[in-house]
Design a protein around this motif. Structure first.
Motif, PDB file in Angstrom:
ATOM      1  N   ARG A  97       1.671   2.704 -15.076  1.00 22.27           N
ATOM      2  CA  ARG A  97       0.377   2.024 -14.933  1.00 22.27           C
ATOM      3  C   ARG A  97       0.551   0.558 -14.553  1.00 22.27           C
ATOM      4  O   ARG A  97      -0.163   0.043 -13.687  1.00 22.27           O
ATOM      5  CB  ARG A  97      -0.411   2.145 -16.238  1.00 22.27           C
ATOM      6  CG  ARG A  97      -1.760   1.444 -16.202  1.00 22.27           C
ATOM      7  CD  ARG A  97      -2.531   1.613 -17.496  1.00 22.27           C
ATOM      8  NE  ARG A  97      -2.959   2.989 -17.674  1.00 22.27           N
ATOM      9  CZ  ARG A  97      -3.957   3.346 -18.486  1.00 22.27           C
ATOM     10  NH1 ARG A  97      -4.616   2.425 -19.170  1.00 22.27           N
ATOM     11  NH2 ARG A  97      -4.305   4.605 -18.619  1.00 22.27           N
ATOM     12  N   ASN A  98       1.504  -0.110 -15.191  1.00 24.63           N
ATOM     13  CA  ASN A  98       1.752  -1.522 -14.886  1.00 24.63           C
ATOM     14  C   ASN A  98       2.219  -1.719 -13.447  1.00 24.63           C
ATOM     15  O   ASN A  98       1.840  -2.688 -12.782  1.00 24.63           O
ATOM     16  CB  ASN A  98       2.793  -2.100 -15.845  1.00 24.63           C
ATOM     17  CG  ASN A  98       2.231  -2.368 -17.229  1.00 24.63           C
ATOM     18  OD1 ASN A  98       1.013  -2.437 -17.409  1.00 24.63           O
ATOM     19  ND2 ASN A  98       3.106  -2.520 -18.207  1.00 24.63           N
ATOM     20  N   SER A 104       1.899   6.353  -7.046  1.00 23.52           N
ATOM     21  CA  SER A 104       0.752   7.117  -7.566  1.00 23.52           C
ATOM     22  C   SER A 104       0.997   8.622  -7.528  1.00 23.52           C
ATOM     23  O   SER A 104       0.359   9.380  -8.262  1.00 23.52           O
ATOM     24  CB  SER A 104      -0.512   6.772  -6.780  1.00 23.52           C
ATOM     25  OG  SER A 104      -0.415   7.229  -5.442  1.00 23.52           O
ATOM     26  N   LYS A 105       1.932   9.066  -6.687  1.00 20.01           N
ATOM     27  CA  LYS A 105       2.236  10.501  -6.569  1.00 20.01           C
ATOM     28  C   LYS A 105       3.358  10.939  -7.498  1.00 20.01           C
ATOM     29  O   LYS A 105       3.688  12.121  -7.559  1.00 20.01           O
ATOM     30  CB  LYS A 105       2.620  10.825  -5.122  1.00 20.01           C
ATOM     31  CG  LYS A 105       1.487  10.629  -4.120  1.00 20.01           C
ATOM     32  CD  LYS A 105       1.959  10.843  -2.692  1.00 20.01           C
ATOM     33  CE  LYS A 105       0.835  10.587  -1.695  1.00 20.01           C
ATOM     34  NZ  LYS A 105       1.308  10.720  -0.283  1.00 20.01           N
ATOM     35  N   MET A 106       3.943   9.994  -8.225  1.00 23.46           N
ATOM     36  CA  MET A 106       5.045  10.343  -9.134  1.00 23.46           C
ATOM     37  C   MET A 106       4.542  11.213 -10.277  1.00 23.46           C
ATOM     38  O   MET A 106       3.432  11.017 -10.787  1.00 23.46           O
ATOM     39  CB  MET A 106       5.692   9.075  -9.698  1.00 23.46           C
ATOM     40  CG  MET A 106       6.459   8.257  -8.676  1.00 23.46           C
ATOM     41  SD  MET A 106       7.019   6.660  -9.345  1.00 23.46           S
ATOM     42  CE  MET A 106       8.055   7.232 -10.691  1.00 23.46           C
ATOM     43  N   ASN A 107       5.357  12.165 -10.679  1.00 25.76           N
ATOM     44  CA  ASN A 107       4.997  13.045 -11.794  1.00 25.76           C
ATOM     45  C   ASN A 107       5.309  12.357 -13.124  1.00 25.76           C
ATOM     46  O   ASN A 107       6.429  11.881 -13.334  1.00 25.76           O
ATOM     47  CB  ASN A 107       5.775  14.364 -11.716  1.00 25.76           C
ATOM     48  CG  ASN A 107       5.365  15.197 -10.525  1.00 25.76           C
ATOM     49  OD1 ASN A 107       4.191  15.232 -10.159  1.00 25.76           O
ATOM     50  ND2 ASN A 107       6.328  15.871  -9.902  1.00 25.76           N
ATOM     51  N   LYS A 121      -1.403  -3.265  -6.730  1.00 30.65           N
ATOM     52  CA  LYS A 121      -2.808  -3.438  -6.359  1.00 30.65           C
ATOM     53  C   LYS A 121      -3.238  -4.904  -6.432  1.00 30.65           C
ATOM     54  O   LYS A 121      -3.828  -5.438  -5.482  1.00 30.65           O
ATOM     55  CB  LYS A 121      -3.693  -2.586  -7.270  1.00 30.65           C
ATOM     56  CG  LYS A 121      -5.172  -2.656  -6.915  1.00 30.65           C
ATOM     57  CD  LYS A 121      -5.981  -1.711  -7.789  1.00 30.65           C
ATOM     58  CE  LYS A 121      -7.454  -1.751  -7.421  1.00 30.65           C
ATOM     59  NZ  LYS A 121      -8.252  -0.812  -8.260  1.00 30.65           N
ATOM     60  N   THR A 122      -2.964  -5.569  -7.561  1.00 30.87           N
ATOM     61  CA  THR A 122      -3.427  -6.956  -7.718  1.00 30.87           C
ATOM     62  C   THR A 122      -2.693  -7.911  -6.774  1.00 30.87           C
ATOM     63  O   THR A 122      -3.279  -8.885  -6.296  1.00 30.87           O
ATOM     64  CB  THR A 122      -3.245  -7.426  -9.173  1.00 30.87           C
ATOM     65  OG1 THR A 122      -1.878  -7.245  -9.571  1.00 30.87           O
ATOM     66  CG2 THR A 122      -4.149  -6.647 -10.119  1.00 30.87           C
ATOM     67  N   THR A 123      -1.413  -7.628  -6.504  1.00 31.70           N
ATOM     68  CA  THR A 123      -0.680  -8.465  -5.549  1.00 31.70           C
ATOM     69  C   THR A 123      -1.267  -8.323  -4.156  1.00 31.70           C
ATOM     70  O   THR A 123      -1.436  -9.310  -3.427  1.00 31.70           O
ATOM     71  CB  THR A 123       0.813  -8.081  -5.533  1.00 31.70           C
ATOM     72  OG1 THR A 123       1.350  -8.211  -6.845  1.00 31.70           O
ATOM     73  CG2 THR A 123       1.599  -8.983  -4.586  1.00 31.70           C
ATOM     74  N   LYS A 173       0.829  -1.206   0.000  1.00 34.05           N
ATOM     75  CA  LYS A 173       0.000   0.000   0.000  1.00 34.05           C
ATOM     76  C   LYS A 173       0.862   1.253   0.000  1.00 34.05           C
ATOM     77  O   LYS A 173       0.596   2.209  -0.745  1.00 34.05           O
ATOM     78  CB  LYS A 173      -0.930   0.003   1.210  1.00 34.05           C
ATOM     79  CG  LYS A 173      -1.863   1.216   1.250  1.00 34.05           C
ATOM     80  CD  LYS A 173      -2.800   1.150   2.446  1.00 34.05           C
ATOM     81  CE  LYS A 173      -3.728   2.370   2.474  1.00 34.05           C
ATOM     82  NZ  LYS A 173      -4.640   2.320   3.644  1.00 34.05           N
ATOM     83  N   ASP A 174       1.914   1.261   0.831  1.00 39.65           N
ATOM     84  CA  ASP A 174       2.803   2.431   0.901  1.00 39.65           C
ATOM     85  C   ASP A 174       3.476   2.684  -0.443  1.00 39.65           C
ATOM     86  O   ASP A 174       3.574   3.832  -0.900  1.00 39.65           O
ATOM     87  CB  ASP A 174       3.874   2.221   1.980  1.00 39.65           C
ATOM     88  CG  ASP A 174       3.304   2.271   3.392  1.00 39.65           C
ATOM     89  OD1 ASP A 174       2.162   2.766   3.550  1.00 39.65           O
ATOM     90  OD2 ASP A 174       3.991   1.819   4.329  1.00 39.65           O
TER      91      ASP A 174
END
Length: 219
Positions: free
Chosen positions: A197-198, A48-51, A204-206, A41-42
């Protein structure tokens, strides 16, 4: 009688020991799962915050293939006279500097003609200021948005061993169809977005698998 009692007591002790071991193992497993889920999660939140790089459009007249980010099919397509030109892209995992910048791309250029069962395929190295052909082969014609098919027959001579005039003519052939260094910036930015995205999808899926949940399916 005493023997039966001792055997019974030993069996009872063994059962209690097994139950205790199972409970201990279950507790340890739960703790490991929780720790791994927190880590996933971390990292998901961090990534997700990467530009992402600024959005770049493909050079005309190429268009982006719908759904390309979620597949291993072609990224770009265009028509050239009666031909269809498809461009696939990948890279070497080690081909980046300390900042993660990609400097070399590998592109497969697939040229197909109507009514023909095979297509002409070029494997090229693409750089910001140049494009070079590594190989030229005839392959089974691809269906719409299909993966590349690995040929099972002779794929042709080593490109560097061809006559210089023929090599130059092949370079002119793909350049005439728009395959040149102008594709680099778009494909470079596109790969960054796809890999981002991958990576998010993998975290998430893991996490869902470890947590015993099924990924949501599209309607």
């Amino acid at each position: 009688m005493w023997k039966r009692a001792l055997v019974g007591a030993a069996a009872a002790t063994l059962r209690r020991s097994c139950v205790s071991t199972v409970r201990s193992s279950s507790t340890i497993s739960s703790a490991v799962d929780s720790m791994l889920l927190r880590s996933l999660k971390d990292h998901y939140l961090e990534v997700s915050k990467m530009n992402l790089p600024p959005k770049v459009g493909p050079p005309s007249p190429f268009t982006i293939v719908k759904g390309a980010l979620d597949s291993n099919g072609p990224v770009l397509k265009r028509s050239y006279n009666d031909e269809e030109v498809s461009v696939y892209v990948t890279r070497l995992a080690s081909d980046e500097d300390e900042d993660g910048a990609i400097h070399q791309l590998f592109v497969h250029v697939d040229v197909s003609k109507p009514g023909q069962k095979e297509s002409l395929n070029f494997l090229c190295g693409l750089y910001e200021d140049a494009v070079g052909i590594h190989s030229v082969s005839i392959r089974p014609k691809l269906q719409d948005n299909a993966y590349l098919i690995i040929p099972s027959q002779y794929t042709g001579p080593v490109f560097e061993e061809l006559d210089e005039n023929m090599r130059d003519a092949f370079h002119s052939y793909i350049e005439e169809r728009g395959v040149n260094e102008s594709l680099f910036k778009f494909l470079q930015a596109w790969l960054y977005v796809k890999e981002h995205r991958n990576l998010l999808r993998w975290f998430k899926t893991t996490g869902l698998f470890i947590d015993g949940k099924k990924p949501a399916t599209s309607a």
